[in-house]
Design a protein around this motif. Structure first.
Motif, PDB file in Angstrom:
ATOM      1  N   GLY A 135      76.943  34.245  93.489  1.00  0.00           N
ATOM      2  CA  GLY A 135      77.944  34.622  94.482  1.00  0.00           C
ATOM      3  C   GLY A 135      77.553  35.861  95.255  1.00  0.00           C
ATOM      4  O   GLY A 135      78.049  36.089  96.373  1.00  0.00           O
ATOM      5  N   VAL A 244      86.799  32.268  98.394  1.00  0.00           N
ATOM      6  CA  VAL A 244      86.709  33.547  97.684  1.00  0.00           C
ATOM      7  C   VAL A 244      86.548  33.324  96.180  1.00  0.00           C
ATOM      8  O   VAL A 244      85.738  33.981  95.515  1.00  0.00           O
ATOM      9  N   ASP A 245      87.302  32.385  95.628  1.00  0.00           N
ATOM     10  CA  ASP A 245      87.182  32.093  94.192  1.00  0.00           C
ATOM     11  C   ASP A 245      85.789  31.580  93.847  1.00  0.00           C
ATOM     12  O   ASP A 245      85.211  31.954  92.814  1.00  0.00           O
ATOM     13  N   ASN A 248      83.355  34.651  93.990  1.00  0.00           N
ATOM     14  CA  ASN A 248      83.548  35.721  93.007  1.00  0.00           C
ATOM     15  C   ASN A 248      83.497  35.232  91.566  1.00  0.00           C
ATOM     16  O   ASN A 248      83.080  35.967  90.671  1.00  0.00           O
ATOM     17  N   ARG A 249      83.922  33.978  91.368  1.00  0.00           N
ATOM     18  CA  ARG A 249      83.929  33.419  90.011  1.00  0.00           C
ATOM     19  C   ARG A 249      83.346  32.007  90.055  1.00  0.00           C
ATOM     20  O   ARG A 249      84.070  31.015  89.886  1.00  0.00           O
ATOM     21  N   GLY A 260      78.676  36.859  90.030  1.00  0.00           N
ATOM     22  CA  GLY A 260      79.679  36.629  91.057  1.00  0.00           C
ATOM     23  C   GLY A 260      79.546  37.635  92.181  1.00  0.00           C
ATOM     24  O   GLY A 260      78.851  38.650  92.056  1.00  0.00           O
ATOM     25  N   GLY A 261      80.193  37.350  93.291  1.00  0.00           N
ATOM     26  CA  GLY A 261      80.188  38.260  94.422  1.00  0.00           C
ATOM     27  C   GLY A 261      81.427  39.133  94.431  1.00  0.00           C
ATOM     28  O   GLY A 261      82.118  39.268  93.416  1.00  0.00           O
ATOM     29  N   ALA A 262      81.697  39.730  95.583  1.00  0.00           N
ATOM     30  CA  ALA A 262      82.857  40.608  95.723  1.00  0.00           C
ATOM     31  C   ALA A 262      83.496  40.390  97.093  1.00  0.00           C
ATOM     32  O   ALA A 262      83.742  41.328  97.840  1.00  0.00           O
ATOM     33  N   MET A 263      83.736  39.121  97.430  1.00  0.00           N
ATOM     34  CA  MET A 263      84.338  38.778  98.716  1.00  0.00           C
ATOM     35  C   MET A 263      85.863  38.786  98.588  1.00  0.00           C
ATOM     36  O   MET A 263      86.401  38.449  97.539  1.00  0.00           O
ATOM     37  N   THR A 264      86.546  39.174  99.641  1.00  0.00           N
ATOM     38  CA  THR A 264      88.004  39.215  99.638  1.00  0.00           C
ATOM     39  C   THR A 264      88.567  38.332 100.745  1.00  0.00           C
ATOM     40  O   THR A 264      87.851  37.941 101.681  1.00  0.00           O
TER      41      THR A 264
END
Length: 593
Positions: A135, A244-245, A248-249, A260-264
């Motif tokens: 991610g 986003v899910d 990040n997960r 995972g990433g850190a997108m909002t």
């Protein structure tokens, strides 16, 4: 520019879908061909279904912009490992009525959480392949916003209209060919990590065999969501939350762990496309227009052409001309690597890089009889910038070659009114990050790996920044009238494919189909030039070796170009690949006899 009021009559979905499927069925009657000449509109893509989708829209009265989006959406179904709504791209548009060229930058952006050290740990760069299949590598997708801007500003149709052909292909399915199966096989390990991806593209843990009918009902559902809800349906609401899910997960197979990433949701909601002025130059009587930064494509191609302009390549032996092409490309890449990045973070010296006087200085470094011994240093374009607002001179960066995904797609469309689109878009590596958004049928990009993992460098990761690209969709005019378009996938080899094809066509006098089919040589200021299988040991290779040219140890297919040529008699010739990427598809509305 206000939106055209010439909107087609709105039809109910069942009627329109019936018309679309009929149009596709009619187009299917034509044998797949990489070259077609005729009148009216024209299209060249790597996919027969995508080309048919464009023609279907043109036949309904849509313009080139409408047809380009229709073709792109269909490529998201049939060429999903290269492109799709999980990525981004660059569109160059010629507006015939206004006689002007504009560009639409819908490159992916870094999430707001990004910092320059995001891809380093304990002071060292992270493993590239580990970052790709994660991610962390996913940038905020720009494709849907780019399509929206194109249709809203310059098109005549809505998402509902132009997505209908792609929905039909996703619903009805298409037959997997050998090339598609091969691409899956190359990425099986990555795809196995993510159940949603494996369920779509693998069978019993292995690549789908050629001949398989592949349907993608989840993607058809997603396209229907966009057709109904428009651009907001992608960047806000349930679909945005699913993206986003997934970033990040990431849902992974048992025993598999990926970062995972850190997108909002705010990253998605805040995404904006950019309407930018093209970069341009002149060459042998042509006016060339291409993408500005954050793409390095237009700048690098045009700098190399400016360097080559100092020789009359037509009077030289072919091997001499090709030697000069390789050396000009080497110099342009040295500058591209050192200076080009997102202009909203550090202004690249574009005017200096494209100065004819700067090209003359760089040209002095080329030995017409012998190749440079290795990578060359970047020059000083700031001395030619003529811009008091750019006083700084960053230290030229290292000339080391960075890894860059070579897997993108290019399409080009024209219409009966003379509008033209040259469009390159991507999800970066084959299959992007490998993450299919569960329940939605599309792969997410790994575009963040186009950043330099460590600095100091103009192209390091930063919040909201767009990574440097090599995409180089190009439109050429002559005497103010359209002459040709050209573009290609291939990561950094995009630049050399576009450059070499222009040299082949303009300087060496090759018809565009031969210019595209010729063996590709990609010199990017490295230790050796990348070449294709069959080239080493050939007479052409041996002749160039006498100039000191050196070839890479692992030849691989380079690019899959598409082009249009606007002929003096008023016809247009669409040109795609004869062999690469499973042979391309060129179609015209009315075939010339």
């Amino acid at each position: 520019m206000t939106r055209s009021l010439a909107r087609p009559l709105v039809r109910s979905a069942p009627t329109y879908c019936a018309i679309t499927i009929l149009a596709l069925a009619c187009a299917t009657g034509q044998a797949k061909t990489p070259v077609a000449t005729g009148t009216g509109g024209a299209v060249a893509t790597i996919s027969e279904q995508a080309s048919q989708s464009a023609i279907a829209i043109l036949n309904r009265g849509g313009n080139a912009i409408d047809a380009a989006v229709a073709a792109a959406a269909t490529l998201g179904v049939t060429d999903p490992f290269s492109c799709g709504i999980g990525g981004g791209g660059f569109m160059v548009v010629y507006l015939a009525k206004d006689k002007r060229v504009i560009t639409i930058d819908h490159r992916e952006m870094a999430p707001a959480a990004f910092k320059p050290t995001v891809f380093t740990a304990d002071g060292k760069e992270m493993d590239f392949d580990t970052v790709v299949a994660s991610g962390m590598s996913v940038g905020v997708p720009g494709t849907v916003r780019g399509w929206h801007e194109a249709l809203q500003r310059y098109g005549t149709m809505t998402f509902k209209d132009v997505l209908a052909p792609a929905i039909a292909v996703a619903d009805k399915g298409f037959t997997v060919n050998e090339n598609f199966s091969h691409l899956v096989a190359e990425n099986t390990d990555k795809f196995r990590r993510f159940p949603a991806t494996a369920a779509l593209y693998l069978k019993n843990g292995a690549a789908l065999p050629a001949g398989t009918l592949l349907r993608n009902p989840d993607l058809a559902k997603t396209y229907r969501t966009l057709a109904k809800g428009g651009v907001k349906a992608f960047y806000e609401g349930p679909l945005a939350r699913a993206i986003v899910d997934a970033v990040n997960r990431p849902a992974t197979a048992a025993g598999v762990t990926v970062r995972g990433g850190a997108m909002t949701l705010a990253d998605l909601a805040n995404y904006e496309a950019r309407i930018r002025q093209p970069v341009s130059t002149t060459y042998r009587g042509y006016e060339l227009y291409g993408m500005p930064p954050p793409s390095s494509g237009g700048v690098a191609v045009f700098e190399a052409l400016n360097i080559l302009e100092g020789w009359d390549l037509r009077t030289l032996k072919r091997e001499q001309a090709e030697h000069l092409y390789l050396e000009a490309s080497r110099l342009a890449f040295a500058d591209r690597n050192a200076y080009v990045a997102d202009p909203e973070y550090l202004e690249p010296p574009v005017a200096g890089l494209l100065s004819k006087a700067y090209a003359a200085e760089r040209r002095k470094l080329i030995d017409i009889g012998h190749a440079a011994a290795g990578p060359v240093a970047a020059g000083d374009p700031y001395a030619f910038q003529q811009d008091a607002s750019v006083p700084l001179r960053p230290a030229p960066a290292s000339s080391r070659l960075l890894r860059e995904g070579a897997h993108t797609t290019h399409l080009t469309v024209s219409d009966k009114d003379g509008n033209i689109v040259s469009y390159t878009f991507t999800i970066e590596s084959w299959g992007g990050s490998g993450i299919v958004v569960p329940g939605h049928g599309f792969l997410l990009n790994n575009e963040m790996t186009d950043f330099d993992f460590a600095g100091p460098h103009p192209n390091v990761p930063e919040a909201g920044k767009r990574p440097r690209s090599s995409m180089a969709p190009t439109i050429a005019l002559k005497n103010g009238k359209p002459a040709f378009t050209i573009g290609s996938p291939g990561g950094a080899t995009i630049i050399t494919t576009v450059l070499q094809t222009i040299v082949n066509h303009v300087d060496l006098g090759m018809p565009m189909d031969e210019a595209i089919a010729a063996p590709r040589l990609s010199e990017r200021n490295g230790a050796a030039t990348d070449v294709e299988p069959g080239f080493p040991g050939s007479a052409q290779a041996q002749t160039l070796q006498r100039y000191g040219q050196r070839w890479s140890a692992k030849p691989e297919e380079i690019g899959a170009a598409n082009a249009l040529v606007f002929n003096a008699d008023g016809t247009v010739t669409a040109v795609s690949e004869r062999q690469r990427h499973g042979i391309g598809s060129a179609l015209v509305q009315k075939t010339a006899h």
